[in-house]
Scaffold this motif. Structure first.
Motif, PDB file in Angstrom:
ATOM      1  N   SER B  64       0.804  -1.224   0.000  1.00 17.59           N
ATOM      2  CA  SER B  64       0.000   0.000   0.000  1.00 17.59           C
ATOM      3  C   SER B  64       0.838   1.275   0.000  1.00 17.59           C
ATOM      4  CB  SER B  64      -0.931   0.006   1.219  1.00 17.59           C
ATOM      5  OG  SER B  64      -0.174   0.141   2.402  1.00 17.59           O
ATOM      6  N   VAL B  65       2.169   1.154   0.079  1.00 18.78           N
ATOM      7  CA  VAL B  65       2.975   2.361   0.292  1.00 18.78           C
ATOM      8  C   VAL B  65       2.839   3.399  -0.824  1.00 18.78           C
ATOM      9  CG1 VAL B  65       4.657   1.371   1.882  1.00 18.78           C
ATOM     10  CG2 VAL B  65       5.017   1.148  -0.572  1.00 18.78           C
ATOM     11  N   GLY B  66       2.763   2.946  -2.088  1.00 17.61           N
ATOM     12  CA  GLY B  66       2.638   3.910  -3.182  1.00 17.61           C
ATOM     13  C   GLY B  66       1.341   4.686  -3.084  1.00 17.61           C
ATOM     14  N   ALA B  67       0.257   3.981  -2.769  1.00 16.84           N
ATOM     15  CA  ALA B  67      -1.046   4.625  -2.650  1.00 16.84           C
ATOM     16  C   ALA B  67      -1.071   5.573  -1.459  1.00 16.84           C
ATOM     17  CB  ALA B  67      -2.132   3.562  -2.503  1.00 16.84           C
ATOM     18  N   VAL B  68      -0.408   5.167  -0.376  1.00 11.32           N
ATOM     19  CA  VAL B  68      -0.365   6.017   0.814  1.00 11.32           C
ATOM     20  C   VAL B  68       0.355   7.322   0.506  1.00 11.32           C
ATOM     21  CG1 VAL B  68       0.638   6.246   3.115  1.00 11.32           C
ATOM     22  CG2 VAL B  68      -0.566   4.153   2.489  1.00 11.32           C
ATOM     23  N   LEU B  69       1.387   7.231  -0.347  1.00 15.61           N
ATOM     24  CA  LEU B  69       2.122   8.432  -0.743  1.00 15.61           C
ATOM     25  C   LEU B  69       1.152   9.462  -1.348  1.00 15.61           C
ATOM     26  CD1 LEU B  69       5.518   8.315  -2.566  1.00 15.61           C
ATOM     27  CD2 LEU B  69       3.784   9.900  -3.327  1.00 15.61           C
ATOM     28  N   ALA B  70       0.287   9.009  -2.256  1.00 15.98           N
ATOM     29  CA  ALA B  70      -0.678   9.913  -2.887  1.00 15.98           C
ATOM     30  C   ALA B  70      -1.692  10.419  -1.865  1.00 15.98           C
ATOM     31  CB  ALA B  70      -1.394   9.189  -4.021  1.00 15.98           C
ATOM     32  N   LEU B  71      -2.183   9.501  -1.053  1.00 15.47           N
ATOM     33  CA  LEU B  71      -3.188   9.858  -0.042  1.00 15.47           C
ATOM     34  C   LEU B  71      -2.659  10.951   0.869  1.00 15.47           C
ATOM     35  CD1 LEU B  71      -5.889   9.164   1.479  1.00 15.47           C
ATOM     36  CD2 LEU B  71      -4.533   7.594   2.858  1.00 15.47           C
ATOM     37  N   SER B  72      -1.440  10.734   1.354  1.00 11.24           N
ATOM     38  CA  SER B  72      -0.858  11.675   2.298  1.00 11.24           C
ATOM     39  C   SER B  72      -0.651  13.044   1.647  1.00 11.24           C
ATOM     40  CB  SER B  72       0.467  11.107   2.796  1.00 11.24           C
ATOM     41  OG  SER B  72       1.349  12.123   3.146  1.00 11.24           O
ATOM     42  N   LEU B 102      -1.424   1.153  10.541  1.00 14.62           N
ATOM     43  CA  LEU B 102      -2.047   0.523  11.706  1.00 14.62           C
ATOM     44  C   LEU B 102      -3.149  -0.429  11.264  1.00 14.62           C
ATOM     45  CD1 LEU B 102      -2.190   0.513  14.829  1.00 14.62           C
ATOM     46  CD2 LEU B 102      -3.901   2.314  14.661  1.00 14.62           C
ATOM     47  N   PHE B 103      -3.936   0.041  10.306  1.00 13.78           N
ATOM     48  CA  PHE B 103      -5.016  -0.784   9.769  1.00 13.78           C
ATOM     49  C   PHE B 103      -4.445  -2.059   9.148  1.00 13.78           C
ATOM     50  CE2 PHE B 103      -7.649  -1.946   6.095  1.00 13.78           C
ATOM     51  CZ  PHE B 103      -8.861  -2.168   6.729  1.00 13.78           C
ATOM     52  N   ASN B 104      -3.426  -1.892   8.303  1.00 14.94           N
ATOM     53  CA  ASN B 104      -2.780  -3.056   7.689  1.00 14.94           C
ATOM     54  C   ASN B 104      -2.314  -4.045   8.754  1.00 14.94           C
ATOM     55  OD1 ASN B 104      -2.970  -2.418   4.991  1.00 14.94           O
ATOM     56  ND2 ASN B 104      -1.111  -1.166   5.010  1.00 14.94           N
ATOM     57  N   GLY B 105      -1.623  -3.518   9.744  1.00 14.82           N
ATOM     58  CA  GLY B 105      -1.056  -4.374  10.791  1.00 14.82           C
ATOM     59  C   GLY B 105      -2.133  -5.147  11.513  1.00 14.82           C
ATOM     60  N   LYS B 112      -5.385 -12.887   9.949  1.00 16.68           N
ATOM     61  CA  LYS B 112      -4.457 -13.826   9.323  1.00 16.68           C
ATOM     62  C   LYS B 112      -4.580 -13.821   7.798  1.00 16.68           C
ATOM     63  CE  LYS B 112      -3.675 -15.987  13.472  1.00 16.68           C
ATOM     64  NZ  LYS B 112      -3.119 -15.039  14.392  1.00 16.68           N
ATOM     65  N   VAL B 113      -5.166 -12.757   7.245  1.00 17.70           N
ATOM     66  CA  VAL B 113      -5.159 -12.601   5.800  1.00 17.70           C
ATOM     67  C   VAL B 113      -3.698 -12.393   5.386  1.00 17.70           C
ATOM     68  CG1 VAL B 113      -5.819 -11.075   3.910  1.00 17.70           C
ATOM     69  CG2 VAL B 113      -7.459 -11.611   5.707  1.00 17.70           C
ATOM     70  N   PRO B 114      -3.242 -13.071   4.343  1.00 12.64           N
ATOM     71  CA  PRO B 114      -1.844 -12.889   3.945  1.00 12.64           C
ATOM     72  C   PRO B 114      -1.551 -11.421   3.686  1.00 12.64           C
ATOM     73  CG  PRO B 114      -2.862 -14.647   2.680  1.00 12.64           C
ATOM     74  CD  PRO B 114      -3.949 -14.029   3.481  1.00 12.64           C
ATOM     75  N   PRO B 115      -0.386 -10.916   4.117  1.00 13.12           N
ATOM     76  CA  PRO B 115      -0.055  -9.502   3.964  1.00 13.12           C
ATOM     77  C   PRO B 115      -0.207  -9.027   2.524  1.00 13.12           C
ATOM     78  CG  PRO B 115       1.642 -10.624   5.225  1.00 13.12           C
ATOM     79  CD  PRO B 115       0.666 -11.668   4.822  1.00 13.12           C
ATOM     80  N   PHE B 116       0.110  -9.897   1.576  1.00 16.05           N
ATOM     81  CA  PHE B 116       0.017  -9.512   0.172  1.00 16.05           C
ATOM     82  C   PHE B 116      -1.397  -9.057  -0.160  1.00 16.05           C
ATOM     83  CE2 PHE B 116      -0.279 -10.026  -4.346  1.00 16.05           C
ATOM     84  CZ  PHE B 116       0.983  -9.705  -4.812  1.00 16.05           C
ATOM     85  N   ILE B 117      -2.386  -9.825   0.286  1.00 18.99           N
ATOM     86  CA  ILE B 117      -3.787  -9.505  -0.011  1.00 18.99           C
ATOM     87  C   ILE B 117      -4.261  -8.330   0.835  1.00 18.99           C
ATOM     88  CG2 ILE B 117      -6.139 -10.412   0.029  1.00 18.99           C
ATOM     89  CD1 ILE B 117      -4.316 -11.674  -2.067  1.00 18.99           C
ATOM     90  N   ALA B 118      -3.963  -8.371   2.128  1.00 18.54           N
ATOM     91  CA  ALA B 118      -4.453  -7.325   3.021  1.00 18.54           C
ATOM     92  C   ALA B 118      -3.961  -5.952   2.562  1.00 18.54           C
ATOM     93  CB  ALA B 118      -3.987  -7.599   4.450  1.00 18.54           C
ATOM     94  N   THR B 119      -2.665  -5.869   2.246  1.00 19.00           N
ATOM     95  CA  THR B 119      -2.136  -4.564   1.879  1.00 19.00           C
ATOM     96  C   THR B 119      -2.503  -4.200   0.436  1.00 19.00           C
ATOM     97  OG1 THR B 119      -0.011  -5.524   1.228  1.00 19.00           O
ATOM     98  CG2 THR B 119      -0.209  -4.740   3.479  1.00 19.00           C
ATOM     99  N   PHE B 120      -2.783  -5.213  -0.364  1.00 19.92           N
ATOM    100  CA  PHE B 120      -3.264  -4.938  -1.720  1.00 19.92           C
ATOM    101  C   PHE B 120      -4.637  -4.270  -1.651  1.00 19.92           C
ATOM    102  CE2 PHE B 120      -5.435  -6.329  -5.671  1.00 19.92           C
ATOM    103  CZ  PHE B 120      -4.601  -5.706  -6.583  1.00 19.92           C
ATOM    104  N   ALA B 121      -5.484  -4.787  -0.754  1.00 23.90           N
ATOM    105  CA  ALA B 121      -6.796  -4.181  -0.541  1.00 23.90           C
ATOM    106  C   ALA B 121      -6.639  -2.754  -0.042  1.00 23.90           C
ATOM    107  CB  ALA B 121      -7.603  -5.011   0.451  1.00 23.90           C
ATOM    108  N   ALA B 122      -5.727  -2.571   0.915  1.00 26.09           N
ATOM    109  CA  ALA B 122      -5.499  -1.234   1.456  1.00 26.09           C
ATOM    110  C   ALA B 122      -4.997  -0.295   0.365  1.00 26.09           C
ATOM    111  CB  ALA B 122      -4.498  -1.294   2.603  1.00 26.09           C
ATOM    112  N   MET B 123      -4.200  -0.857  -0.547  1.00 25.93           N
ATOM    113  CA  MET B 123      -3.705  -0.056  -1.654  1.00 25.93           C
ATOM    114  C   MET B 123      -4.866   0.481  -2.498  1.00 25.93           C
ATOM    115  SD  MET B 123      -1.208  -1.337  -4.698  1.00 25.93           S
ATOM    116  CE  MET B 123      -2.081  -1.728  -6.182  1.00 25.93           C
TER     117      MET B 123
END
Lengths: 499, 343
Positions: B64-72, B102-105, B112-123
């Motif tokens: 999600s980091v790229g999307a967070v950059l835009a959001l911020s 925090l949400f991702n974490g 227990k959703v795999p980080p790849f999916i969880a953060t992809f959704a957050a992205m």
């Protein structure tokens, strides 16, 4: 009768420790061979060698009279030798028929013929009296016994000449055991040979034609089962070796009966049913039992790593109900886990960091680790436990014994009250073993309450003030002082297992 | 035993070689102004990469980091235009990143959703919000103090954003190498079960690494907004996510957790930055640039994978490097790498 497999003079060493000595065996078609022995007798080693998973240090194989090299499980299969391991290899997420044909899928130019596989799988199941199972069902939904039978059926699909069953009945109910033994008998009549690894003597007598008994890696008896009695077999399994009482006396000096540290009452969970257990300050309680008797589970429950459904635990008189290892560690209850590789070391980290992993908070100031403090403490324990090797390098570079000492030190640096050690000398060489035994006794003398789990009778007998024998999740007997003899321990644990 | 070189040594040599080659080809490359331009262009990837390092060390990944950059960046602009002052607006932007982390974490830990999916959704969520807020139009921020963050210079030559980047890297390095939390991050990534059984609060560790990653992404969004003097809803939408992950992995941070360091990720980011800058200086056709970067990433990841499958062994390429650098120790090191193959 046609000879299927002959092995001659197999020897196996692991890093200098000889675990199997001069093992020879001839298996003919239709014979069922029992391989009996207690924990650590070398049975699993034999399985690993015969299945091709590991190579012997020396010795030879002859298949159908010709010399052969068992260099991999695949090659063993090509020779018609199949193995059903104690830990099942079925894939939970796949269907029964997919599992049966795993690795040998029926196909037409690469396209899997699912219908044909389902049909054949169904016929196979039917011929083994398992027609009530749906071949399209996921293996996940089956009971352990059914999974095991599926694995046998899957092996039978490869038309084996010899089938090796590694402790096939440990996880089964009585009725399931009977089904299994019945299947074995039927197949043997059709000419399939079996090697049946077990520590249950009665079972061996009910189905086997030959019996080989291992003790400490040595074949103590081998021949047709009609020539021995159950009692003789038991004698061979147990052996005549007496525990070195001198060593024991030298180690266990203080009289037990100190202040009670931990009381466990009516503890119940999916695998445990412990009515009462007491651990005292300054004494060592040994927990003996076969693999699967619930020893490890009991320790993990006390450590908060495993849930329990009912019962109470009192720690120094106060109610103790750990929800996670974090709670346990805060309360001063520590566990040295059994599987050093999987749940003990952090392989990439240095031995030093591994040692202080559980006590980092004692060395911090504003969240920063005080390196000076760590180094001093680590040096102290390196000397105290005579740890050899480079403690600044990755712990995976140390020998097993030294890794184990580092992990013991991990739990000595923070001050605790109850120390639980699960198989503390597993995979360490004899010299270090004796050292660890001395350390355990020294800890008790320092005032720790210690709980030791071990599969080795000698070990339990040498370090313990009292011994609780476990079987089927229950404590069968508590022995103390002179009652702690090898024979009683083994018999108690077997009686429980037989039930 | 020969003294062990730090594991960052190998890639530092790679960086120097790339730099050397580029300066031999083009006299334009090794000039003060170009080097600082290069560094300034690396700040975003670098900050995202540093945060990503924390997550990767635990064996997770944060997409999600790229999307967070835009959001911020957009939130900062929106807040600024609501007249709250640039300091508060910037903090608001950074906080948005912290909250996404925090949400991702929490999702990764408790569902227990795999980080790849969880953060992809957050992205997905984090990249939509700025578009919705702005109708895809950039929001200008006109303020001299704020623009100093991304456009200002210290001592006349050093871009202020680079100073922030280096400072963050130093702090992050100290946290990972010197603090209890940092040690727990490595322990969790190295063997989560051992860590749990050592009484480490693994919940806190796992959630906090995503918070660090989100916060740094938030910070880099604010810097980007300052550089562009506006909140761009599509900032960070391109390759920045993958370049950030690559920076860490090229720098020796293992995708499997437990191995890697901030200095490594820092150098990794510089390698990616140097490659893109160098290709610009050399006027390499822009169609070719991703190809070159892709190949470099592929090589780095292959080395990482080989290294973790044959654990404890020095990668061959690194052994060769060591050998060529210190000729006297040559035969011995090559013998050590061969040992396993023989048996």
């Amino acid at each position: 009768m046609s000879e299927i497999l002959r092995v001659a003079h197999l020897n196996k060493e692991y890093s200098g420790v000889q675990v199997l000595r001069d093992f020879s065996l001839t298996v003919n078609a239709g014979e069922v061979h029992a391989l009996i022995g207690h924990n650590g007798a070398g049975k699993s080693t034999v399985v690993r060698l015969l299945s091709g998973s590991e190579q012997p240090t020396s010795g030879g194989f002859f298949v159908g009279g010709h010399p052969a090299v068992m260099s991999s499980p695949r090659i063993a299969r090509d020779f018609g030798i199949y193995t059903v391991f104690q830990e099942l290899r079925v894939i939970d997420q796949m269907t029964i028929s997919q599992n049966i044909f795993l690795g040998g899928e029926l196909n037409n130019k690469g396209f899997v013929l699912s219908r044909e596989m389902d049909r054949q799988a169904h016929d196979l199941l039917k011929s083994y009296g398992l027609s009530h199972l749906d071949v399209r069902q996921k293996v996940r939904d089956l009971s352990h016994a059914e999974k095991q039978l599926i694995e046998i059926v899957s092996a039978m699909n490869g038309k084996p000449k010899l089938l090796i069953l590694d402790e096939p009945t440990t996880a089964l109910q009585i009725s399931e055991v009977n089904t299994l033994l019945e299947t074995v008998r039927k197949l043997a009549d059709q000419g399939v040979a079996f090697i049946f690894i077990t520590h249950k003597i009665a079972e061996a007598f009910s189905v086997c034609s030959h019996v080989t008994i291992l003790r400490n890696g040595i074949t103590v008896s081998s021949g047709p089962i009609s020539q021995v009695s159950q009692k003789q077999v038991l004698q061979h399994v147990v052996g005549s070796t007496v525990i070195e009482t001198d060593r024991r006396r030298e180690l266990v000096s203080g009289e037990p009966g100190g202040q009670v540290v931990l009381t466990v009452q009516n503890l119940r969970s999916d695998v445990l049913n412990v009515s009462k257990m007491v651990v005292e300050r300054g004494s060592v309680l040994g927990l003996y039992g076969l693999v699967g008797s619930g020893r490890t589970e009991l320790l993990e429950t006390i450590f908060g790593a495993r849930k329990f459904s009912s019962g109470t635990m009192l720690l120094e008189g106060k109610e103790y109900r750990p929800h996670s290892p974090v709670d346990a560690v805060q309360a001063g209850v520590f566990l040295l886990s059994e599987d050093r590789k999987r749940t003990g070391i952090v392989p990439q980290m240095s031995a030093k960091t591994n040692m202080v992993l559980a006590s980092l908070h004692d060395f911090q100031r504003w969240g920063f680790v005080r390196r000076g403090g760590v180094n001093m403490k680590v040096q102290e324990y390196v000397q105290k436990l005579t740890i050899q090797g480079n403690i600044e390098g990755p712990i995976s570079h140390l020998s097993g014994g030294n890794q184990q000492k580092v992990l013991i030190a991990r739990w000595l640096i923070p001050r605790g009250i109850l120390l639980m050690l699960d198989e503390p000398t597993k995979g360490v060489d004899i010299g270090v073993k004796a050292q660890i035994h001395t350390i355990i006794r020294a800890l008790a003398d320092e005032g720790y309450a210690v709980l030791v789990v071990s599969s080795e009778v000698e070990e339990i007998a040498v370090v313990s003030d009292r011994v609780a024998v476990m079987a089927n999740g229950m404590i069968r007997a508590v022995l103390c002082g002179a009652e702690i003899v090898e024979r009683t321990l083994i018999e108690e644990s077997l009686v429980g297992g037989q039930r | 035993m020969t003294r062990q070189l730090p594991s960052e040594f190998g890639i530092t040599v790679v960086l120097l070689i790339i730099g050397l080659v580029l300066s031999l080809i083009s006299p334009m490359f090794f000039t003060t102004s170009n080097v600082f331009t290069l560094l300034l262009n690396t700040v975003n990837i670098g900050l995202l990469g540093l945060g990503e390092t924390f997550v990767l060390l635990t064996g997770g990944i944060d997409l999600s980091v790229g999307a967070v950059l835009a959001l911020s960046g957009v939130l900062t602009a929106v807040l600024f235009n609501a007249h709250v002052g640039w300091v508060i607006a910037s903090l608001g932007g950074i906080t948005s990143g912290l909250l996404v982390g925090l949400f991702n974490g929490i999702v990764v830990r408790y569902t227990k959703v795999p980080p790849f999916i969880a953060t992809f959704a957050a992205m997905g969520v984090a990249s939509s919000i700025p578009l919705i807020l702005t109708d895809a139009n950039p929001i200008p921020i006109i303020n001299n103090s704020f623009s100093f963050l991304g456009q200002g210079f210290v001592f006349g030559v050093v871009p202020f954003a680079v100073v922030i980047f280096v400072a963050v890297a130093i702090v992050a390095h100290i946290i990972l190498s010197r603090t209890v939390f940092g040690t727990h991050v490595y322990a969790f990534g190295g063997n989560s079960e051992s860590s749990r059984l050592s009484g480490i609060n693994t919940t806190r560790v796992q959630i906090l690494v995503y918070v660090v990653s989100g916060t740094l992404a938030g910070l880099s969004g604010v810097i980007e907004a300052s550089r562009l003097a506006s909140g761009y809803p599509t900032a960070g939408a391109g390759n920045s996510l993958f370049e950030a992950i690559s920076a860490a992995v090229v720098g020796g941070v293992s995708l499997f957790g437990g191995i890697g360091s901030i200095p490594g990720a820092f150098v990794g980011a510089l390698i990616i930055g140097t490659l893109s800058d160098g290709m610009n200086v050399l006027n390499v056709n822009s169609y070719w640039q991703p190809l070159v970067i892709g190949l470099v990433i592929l090589i780095a990841v292959s080395v990482d994978t080989l290294r973790s499958t044959r654990q404890g062994r020095t990668p061959k390429w690194m052994a060769l490097l060591q050998k060529s650098l210190r000729k006297d120790a040559g035969p011995e090191s090559s013998g050590a790498t061969r040992k396993d193959t023989a048996s």
